[in-house]
Write an enzyme that holds these catalytic residues in place. Structure first.
Site, PDB file in Angstrom:
ATOM      1  N   SER A 138      42.632  44.793  49.278  1.00 31.62           N
ATOM      2  CA  SER A 138      42.103  43.872  50.300  1.00 31.62           C
ATOM      3  C   SER A 138      43.274  43.504  51.205  1.00 31.62           C
ATOM      4  O   SER A 138      44.441  43.625  50.803  1.00 31.62           O
ATOM      5  CB  SER A 138      41.580  42.616  49.603  1.00 31.62           C
ATOM      6  N   TYR A 151      42.377  35.612  42.990  1.00 28.43           N
ATOM      7  CA  TYR A 151      41.854  36.821  43.642  1.00 28.43           C
ATOM      8  C   TYR A 151      42.936  37.484  44.503  1.00 28.43           C
ATOM      9  O   TYR A 151      43.177  38.689  44.401  1.00 28.43           O
ATOM     10  CB  TYR A 151      40.634  36.479  44.494  1.00 28.43           C
TER      11      TYR A 151
HETATM   12  N1  LIG Z   1      33.533  42.023  50.898  1.00 34.00           N
HETATM   13  C1  LIG Z   1      34.761  41.734  51.314  1.00 34.00           C
HETATM   14  O1  LIG Z   1      34.975  40.945  52.245  1.00 34.00           O
HETATM   15  C2  LIG Z   1      35.940  42.435  50.679  1.00 34.00           C
HETATM   16  C3  LIG Z   1      37.164  42.387  51.355  1.00 34.00           C
HETATM   17  C4  LIG Z   1      38.263  43.019  50.800  1.00 34.00           C
HETATM   18  C5  LIG Z   1      38.139  43.688  49.587  1.00 34.00           C
HETATM   19  N2  LIG Z   1      36.951  43.726  48.939  1.00 34.00           N
HETATM   20  C6  LIG Z   1      36.876  44.420  47.656  1.00 34.00           C
HETATM   21  O2  LIG Z   1      35.926  45.461  47.756  1.00 34.00           O
HETATM   22  C7  LIG Z   1      35.453  45.792  46.451  1.00 34.00           C
HETATM   23  C8  LIG Z   1      33.946  45.920  46.504  1.00 34.00           C
HETATM   24  O3  LIG Z   1      33.386  44.653  46.780  1.00 34.00           O
HETATM   25  P1  LIG Z   1      32.148  44.432  47.745  1.00 34.00           P
HETATM   26  O4  LIG Z   1      32.633  43.679  48.909  1.00 34.00           O
HETATM   27  O5  LIG Z   1      31.420  45.695  47.963  1.00 34.00           O
HETATM   28  O6  LIG Z   1      31.320  43.389  46.867  1.00 34.00           O
HETATM   29  P2  LIG Z   1      29.963  43.517  46.069  1.00 34.00           P
HETATM   30  O7  LIG Z   1      28.861  43.889  46.984  1.00 34.00           O
HETATM   31  O8  LIG Z   1      29.886  42.250  45.282  1.00 34.00           O
HETATM   32  O9  LIG Z   1      30.211  44.742  45.092  1.00 34.00           O
HETATM   33  C9  LIG Z   1      30.985  44.637  43.926  1.00 34.00           C
HETATM   34  C10 LIG Z   1      30.658  45.806  43.021  1.00 34.00           C
HETATM   35  O10 LIG Z   1      31.416  45.641  41.801  1.00 34.00           O
HETATM   36  C11 LIG Z   1      30.523  45.700  40.706  1.00 34.00           C
HETATM   37  N3  LIG Z   1      30.989  44.874  39.601  1.00 34.00           N
HETATM   38  C12 LIG Z   1      31.268  43.557  39.620  1.00 34.00           C
HETATM   39  N4  LIG Z   1      31.627  43.130  38.402  1.00 34.00           N
HETATM   40  C13 LIG Z   1      31.584  44.231  37.590  1.00 34.00           C
HETATM   41  C14 LIG Z   1      31.853  44.447  36.212  1.00 34.00           C
HETATM   42  N5  LIG Z   1      32.232  43.455  35.406  1.00 34.00           N
HETATM   43  N6  LIG Z   1      31.705  45.697  35.703  1.00 34.00           N
HETATM   44  C15 LIG Z   1      31.289  46.710  36.511  1.00 34.00           C
HETATM   45  N7  LIG Z   1      31.049  46.571  37.823  1.00 34.00           N
HETATM   46  C16 LIG Z   1      31.180  45.338  38.348  1.00 34.00           C
HETATM   47  C17 LIG Z   1      29.192  45.169  41.264  1.00 34.00           C
HETATM   48  O11 LIG Z   1      28.095  45.660  40.541  1.00 34.00           O
HETATM   49  P3  LIG Z   1      27.292  44.876  39.396  1.00 34.00           P
HETATM   50  O12 LIG Z   1      27.129  43.468  39.857  1.00 34.00           O
HETATM   51  O13 LIG Z   1      26.028  45.668  39.305  1.00 34.00           O
HETATM   52  O14 LIG Z   1      28.142  45.009  38.175  1.00 34.00           O
HETATM   53  C18 LIG Z   1      29.188  45.819  42.644  1.00 34.00           C
HETATM   54  O15 LIG Z   1      28.721  47.141  42.562  1.00 34.00           O
HETATM   55  C19 LIG Z   1      35.967  44.685  45.524  1.00 34.00           C
HETATM   56  O16 LIG Z   1      37.071  45.164  44.796  1.00 34.00           O
HETATM   57  C20 LIG Z   1      36.397  43.591  46.478  1.00 34.00           C
HETATM   58  O17 LIG Z   1      37.414  42.791  45.954  1.00 34.00           O
HETATM   59  C21 LIG Z   1      35.836  43.116  49.460  1.00 34.00           C
END
Ligand SMILES: NC(=O)c1ccc[n+]([C@@H]2O[C@H](COP(=O)([O-])OP(=O)(O)OC[C@H]3O[C@@H](n4cnc5c(N)ncnc54)[C@H](OP(=O)(O)O)[C@@H]3O)[C@@H](O)[C@H]2O)c1
Length: 259
Positions: A138, A151
């Protein structure tokens, strides 16, 4: 054995869009997340579009033995990992004193420990395949983050580990890329407990745009992929402007987001 692409956190958000892009490019995949129904729906969607039907593994990666279960699922399918995408992760808004201790340790468990364990267990596969590793960090990795401290720190770990591995694994023909998105419109903010109005203010990018930047960076063998000009600028500034000046701004931005 066939070398396939393993994506964690593929049930929604950036991970699901990465799966759509890999599918478009003909990759065989193993998709992992806790929500098995969402994974199956995605697998149906992709195979209906003519892609090889992705394998799905409903699994909580934060539980002990989870990484070993991923390896077992691959072997059962007579497959190895040619590409590993460590995307699963979450954050929580709030202060270190105000948030629950177990919930904060859960962030370390998933974003840091599970990512590292899965990477180390699948490294022999990646080396044998002269494959690729994509870790999702991130822009938070570049700053200390008052209001979301654990985080931000977890993502600093992911950035540091990935950059070092990029260097170390060159000689093995494995390319390592770290994707550093800024605010992206996914379920992330809901889980983090961030107010929807705050999210609008952050002008989030679409998860598909972010996933495309990650895929392109990975395939080009780039060390770091940062989608969006403003996010690139923020990362650059972190190297020249003292953190002392940034932290009150970040604290202000995140104030009132959580507990
Ligand atoms: N959205 C943002 O603004 C942002 C910015 C920078 C970086 N990121 C990073 O991008 C990545 C993806 O996040 P996203 O934004 O796409 O959020 P998201 O829509 O909440 O997706 C998170 C994914 O991780 C899975 N997950 C969560 N806990 C888990 C566990 N204990 N075991 C297995 N899978 C798990 C969730 O699936 P289930 O709930 O089905 O397990 C979901 O598929 C993350 O690493 C996040 O930190 C996001």
């Amino acid at each position: 054995m066939t070398a396939i692409t393993v994506i964690t956190g593929a049930s929604g958000g950036i991970g699901a869009d990465l799966a759509r892009i890999f599918a478009r490019n003909g990759h065989k995949m193993l998709l992992i997340a806790r929500n098995g129904e969402a994974l199956s729906a995605l697998s149906d969607e992709l195979s209906a579009q003519g892609a090889p039907r992705p394998l799905v593994l409903p699994l909580d990666l934060a539980t002990p033995g989870a990484a070993q279960r991923v390896v077992a699922a691959l072997r059962q399918a007579d497959a190895t990992a040619g590409i590993l995408v460590n995307n699963a992760g979450y954050g929580l808004a709030g202060t270190v004193a105000g948030l629950d201790t177990a919930e904060q340790l859960g962030i370390v468990n998933l974003n840091v420990r599970a990512l590292t364990e899965l990477t180390l267990l699948l490294l022999p596969d990646l080396i044998a395949a002269r494959g690729r590793l994509l870790n999702v960090a991130s822009t938070a990795a570049y700053f200390p983050g008052p209001g979301m401290a654990v985080y931000y720190a977890s993502k600093a770990f992911v950035l540091s580990l990935s950059e070092a591995m990029h260097q170390e694994l060159k000689k093995d023909g494995v390319s390592v890329t770290v994707l550093c998105p800024g605010a992206t419109a996914t379920g992330f903010f809901d889980r983090a407990g961030v107010d929807a109005n705050m999210l609008k203010m952050l002008r989030p990018m679409s998860s598909m745009t972010v996933a495309e930047a990650g895929y392109a960076g990975l395939m080009a063998g780039r060390r770091v992929a940062i989608p969006g000009v403003m996010n690139k600028v923020a990362a650059l500034l972190s190297g020249v402007v003292p953190h002392l000046l940034f932290m009150p701004l970040l604290q202000h931005l995140q104030a009132g987001r959580g507990r």
